[in-house]
Write an enzyme that holds these catalytic residues in place. Structure first.
Site, PDB file in Angstrom:
ATOM      1  N   ALA A  65       0.865  -1.177   0.000  1.00  0.00           N
ATOM      2  CA  ALA A  65       0.000   0.000   0.000  1.00  0.00           C
ATOM      3  C   ALA A  65       0.905   1.231   0.000  1.00  0.00           C
ATOM      4  CB  ALA A  65      -0.873  -0.014   1.237  1.00  0.00           C
ATOM      5  N   GLY A 108       0.494  -5.031   0.831  1.00  0.00           N
ATOM      6  CA  GLY A 108      -0.677  -5.065  -0.044  1.00  0.00           C
ATOM      7  C   GLY A 108      -0.364  -5.664  -1.412  1.00  0.00           C
ATOM      8  N   GLU A 111      -0.640  -9.299  -0.944  1.00  0.00           N
ATOM      9  CA  GLU A 111      -2.080  -9.572  -0.761  1.00  0.00           C
ATOM     10  C   GLU A 111      -2.832  -9.476  -2.083  1.00  0.00           C
ATOM     11  OE1 GLU A 111      -2.221  -6.582   2.408  1.00  0.00           O
ATOM     12  OE2 GLU A 111      -3.120  -8.105   3.676  1.00  0.00           O
ATOM     13  N   GLU A 131       4.255  -5.229   7.064  1.00  0.00           N
ATOM     14  CA  GLU A 131       3.462  -4.183   7.739  1.00  0.00           C
ATOM     15  C   GLU A 131       3.874  -3.983   9.188  1.00  0.00           C
ATOM     16  OE1 GLU A 131       2.225  -6.621   5.811  1.00  0.00           O
ATOM     17  OE2 GLU A 131       0.598  -5.856   4.554  1.00  0.00           O
TER      18      GLU A 131
HETATM   19  N1  CO8 Z   1       4.576   3.219  -0.584  1.00  0.00           N
HETATM   20  C1  CO8 Z   1       4.984   4.386  -1.115  1.00  0.00           C
HETATM   21  N2  CO8 Z   1       6.168   4.524  -1.747  1.00  0.00           N
HETATM   22  C2  CO8 Z   1       6.960   3.442  -1.861  1.00  0.00           C
HETATM   23  C3  CO8 Z   1       6.583   2.192  -1.334  1.00  0.00           C
HETATM   24  C4  CO8 Z   1       5.330   2.103  -0.673  1.00  0.00           C
HETATM   25  N3  CO8 Z   1       4.857   0.944  -0.161  1.00  0.00           N
HETATM   26  N4  CO8 Z   1       7.575   1.301  -1.569  1.00  0.00           N
HETATM   27  C5  CO8 Z   1       8.521   1.973  -2.239  1.00  0.00           C
HETATM   28  N5  CO8 Z   1       8.170   3.261  -2.414  1.00  0.00           N
HETATM   29  C6  CO8 Z   1       8.931   4.329  -3.073  1.00  0.00           C
HETATM   30  C7  CO8 Z   1      10.087   4.804  -2.201  1.00  0.00           C
HETATM   31  O1  CO8 Z   1       9.625   5.745  -1.242  1.00  0.00           O
HETATM   32  C8  CO8 Z   1      11.003   5.392  -3.233  1.00  0.00           C
HETATM   33  O2  CO8 Z   1      10.504   6.672  -3.600  1.00  0.00           O
HETATM   34  P1  CO8 Z   1      11.507   7.956  -3.608  1.00  0.00           P
HETATM   35  O3  CO8 Z   1      12.495   7.621  -4.686  1.00  0.00           O
HETATM   36  O4  CO8 Z   1      10.595   9.086  -3.935  1.00  0.00           O
HETATM   37  O5  CO8 Z   1      12.135   8.005  -2.271  1.00  0.00           O
HETATM   38  C9  CO8 Z   1      10.813   4.483  -4.444  1.00  0.00           C
HETATM   39  O6  CO8 Z   1       9.557   3.812  -4.234  1.00  0.00           O
HETATM   40  C10 CO8 Z   1      11.898   3.428  -4.572  1.00  0.00           C
HETATM   41  O7  CO8 Z   1      11.973   2.737  -3.335  1.00  0.00           O
HETATM   42  P2  CO8 Z   1      13.345   2.534  -2.529  1.00  0.00           P
HETATM   43  O8  CO8 Z   1      14.277   3.666  -2.804  1.00  0.00           O
HETATM   44  O9  CO8 Z   1      13.001   2.270  -1.101  1.00  0.00           O
HETATM   45  O10 CO8 Z   1      13.905   1.226  -3.256  1.00  0.00           O
HETATM   46  P3  CO8 Z   1      14.852   0.090  -2.624  1.00  0.00           P
HETATM   47  O11 CO8 Z   1      15.248  -0.793  -3.775  1.00  0.00           O
HETATM   48  O12 CO8 Z   1      15.926   0.698  -1.798  1.00  0.00           O
HETATM   49  O13 CO8 Z   1      13.915  -0.733  -1.622  1.00  0.00           O
HETATM   50  C11 CO8 Z   1      11.894  -1.882  -0.978  1.00  0.00           C
HETATM   51  C12 CO8 Z   1      12.828  -1.473  -2.138  1.00  0.00           C
HETATM   52  C13 CO8 Z   1      12.628  -2.879  -0.064  1.00  0.00           C
HETATM   53  C14 CO8 Z   1      10.685  -2.535  -1.614  1.00  0.00           C
HETATM   54  C15 CO8 Z   1      11.513  -0.616  -0.152  1.00  0.00           C
HETATM   55  O14 CO8 Z   1      11.039   0.379  -1.047  1.00  0.00           O
HETATM   56  C16 CO8 Z   1      10.427  -0.876   0.858  1.00  0.00           C
HETATM   57  O15 CO8 Z   1      10.699  -1.415   1.919  1.00  0.00           O
HETATM   58  N6  CO8 Z   1       9.188  -0.449   0.549  1.00  0.00           N
HETATM   59  C17 CO8 Z   1       8.063  -0.549   1.488  1.00  0.00           C
HETATM   60  C18 CO8 Z   1       7.595  -1.979   1.623  1.00  0.00           C
HETATM   61  C19 CO8 Z   1       6.494  -2.052   2.638  1.00  0.00           C
HETATM   62  O16 CO8 Z   1       6.670  -1.789   3.799  1.00  0.00           O
HETATM   63  N7  CO8 Z   1       5.296  -2.429   2.179  1.00  0.00           N
HETATM   64  C20 CO8 Z   1       4.128  -2.573   3.032  1.00  0.00           C
HETATM   65  C21 CO8 Z   1       3.343  -1.291   3.002  1.00  0.00           C
HETATM   66  S1  CO8 Z   1       1.997  -1.309   4.182  1.00  0.00           S
HETATM   67  C22 CO8 Z   1       0.803  -2.212   3.408  1.00  0.00           C
HETATM   68  O17 CO8 Z   1       0.992  -2.718   2.334  1.00  0.00           O
HETATM   69  C23 CO8 Z   1      -0.527  -2.328   4.112  1.00  0.00           C
HETATM   70  C24 CO8 Z   1      -1.386  -3.458   3.550  1.00  0.00           C
HETATM   71  C25 CO8 Z   1      -2.856  -3.301   3.850  1.00  0.00           C
HETATM   72  C26 CO8 Z   1      -3.606  -2.413   2.888  1.00  0.00           C
HETATM   73  C27 CO8 Z   1      -3.469  -2.835   1.441  1.00  0.00           C
HETATM   74  C28 CO8 Z   1      -4.211  -1.895   0.495  1.00  0.00           C
HETATM   75  C29 CO8 Z   1      -3.673  -1.991  -0.898  1.00  0.00           C
END
Ligand code: CO8
Length: 257
Positions: A65, A108, A111, A131
């Site tokens: 998400a 998400g 999921e 999460e």
């Molecule tokens: N939301 C918003 N932006 C994101 C997300 C995200 N989930 N994941 C990555 N991005 C963005 C980063 O902020 C970054 O943007 P910017 O360049 O502007 O800073 C860009 O994508 C590239 O990401 P990274 O620089 O972090 O790339 P890396 O290769 O270093 O890392 C990862 C990749 C490991 C995937 C890392 O981006 C990460 O940990 N992302 C978040 C993963 C996460 O925690 N996901 C769970 C989110 S909570 C959730 O899903 C709740 C579920 C219930 C509701 C579902 C409804 C759909």
């Protein structure tokens, strides 16, 4: 129709949806949900479409998400709007949907892949429910569908630690149906979807309904449900055609009726 967050196209009898927010690793925001519902509805309304493939980019199916969209929300807001409840609609889609997953399928994103009927993964795929590391828990089925798919031990491990599992582990655990080389991913999913789309539509829809019912009911009820569906297919022209074609050693010409 032009979409902001998706690429949507038709290839033969298959609908292909590609998540397209590369700057955010395909993070799922409210626009993605709105557009996915529209794209699904259009494919469902199109009689020529027999199956759908949902994919992302090589780097990410979806990294979860959209954290930036969620961060400022408060309890009253998410409760009043029943935030994220709309994703359930996607699980109710009737035509088969295959998730073709490469790279990150997190939160998400994992999921959403599990909302599809089965997952074909590239060797580069990484699945996880991180999460907990953000101070929340899975919200669109991670604690339920992942547990049913991989069992309590691995679901607890993934959901409580937030660690990722690679494609090989996901296949061993039963989360994905096949793992293929990255360059084969889309072709493999399209071939599976094309095969499904070539089969008799009533039996395909009923097969999906029958398997889905296994997650909702007792064995006895599920067996009765399956048997009734099986019996009802003898009312279709395609049952006569499918069995006649086998006996006559030729390809069936299904009419989807
Ligand atoms: N939301 C918003 N932006 C994101 C997300 C995200 N989930 N994941 C990555 N991005 C963005 C980063 O902020 C970054 O943007 P910017 O360049 O502007 O800073 C860009 O994508 C590239 O990401 P990274 O620089 O972090 O790339 P890396 O290769 O270093 O890392 C990862 C990749 C490991 C995937 C890392 O981006 C990460 O940990 N992302 C978040 C993963 C996460 O925690 N996901 C769970 C989110 S909570 C959730 O899903 C709740 C579920 C219930 C509701 C579902 C409804 C759909």
């Amino acid at each position: 129709m032009a979409y902001e967050t998706l690429l949507v196209e038709t290839r033969g009898n298959v609908g292909l949806i590609t998540l397209n927010r590369p700057q955010a690793l395909n993070a799922l925001n409210s626009t993605v949900l709105k557009e996915l519902k529209l794209a699904y509805a259009a494919f469902h309304a199109d009689d020529a479409i027999g199956a759908i493939v949902l994919t992302g980019s090589e780097r990410a199916f979806a990294a979860g998400a959209d954290i930036k969209e969620m961060q400022p929300l408060d309890f009253a807001e998410v409760y009043k709007s029943d935030f994220i409840s709309g994703w359930d609609e996607i699980a109710k889609a009737r035509k088969p949907i295959i998730a073709a997953v490469s790279g990150f399928a997190l939160g998400g994103g994992c999921e959403l892949a599990m909302l599809c009927d089965f997952i074909i993964a590239s060797e580069t795929a990484k699945f996880g429910q991180p999460e907990i590391t953000l101070g929340v828990i899975p919200g669109i089925g991670g604690s339920q569908r992942l547990t049913r798919a991989v069992g309590k031990a691995k679901a607890m491990d993934l959901i409580l630690t937030g660690r990722m599992m690679d494609a090989a582990e996901a296949e061993r655990a039963g989360l994905v149906s096949r793992v293929v080389a990255p360059e084969r991913l889309l072709d493999e999913a399209m071939e599976a979807a094309t095969k499904i789309a070539s089969l008799s539509r009533p039996s395909v829809l009923m097969a999906k309904e029958a398997v889905s019912r296994a997650f909702e009911t007792t064995l006895e009820e599920g067996l009765r449900f399956e048997r009734r569906l099986f019996q009802s297919l003898f009312a279709t022209e395609d049952q006569k055609e499918g069995m006649a074609a086998f006996i006559e050693k030729r390809k069936p010409a299904f009419k989807n009726r």
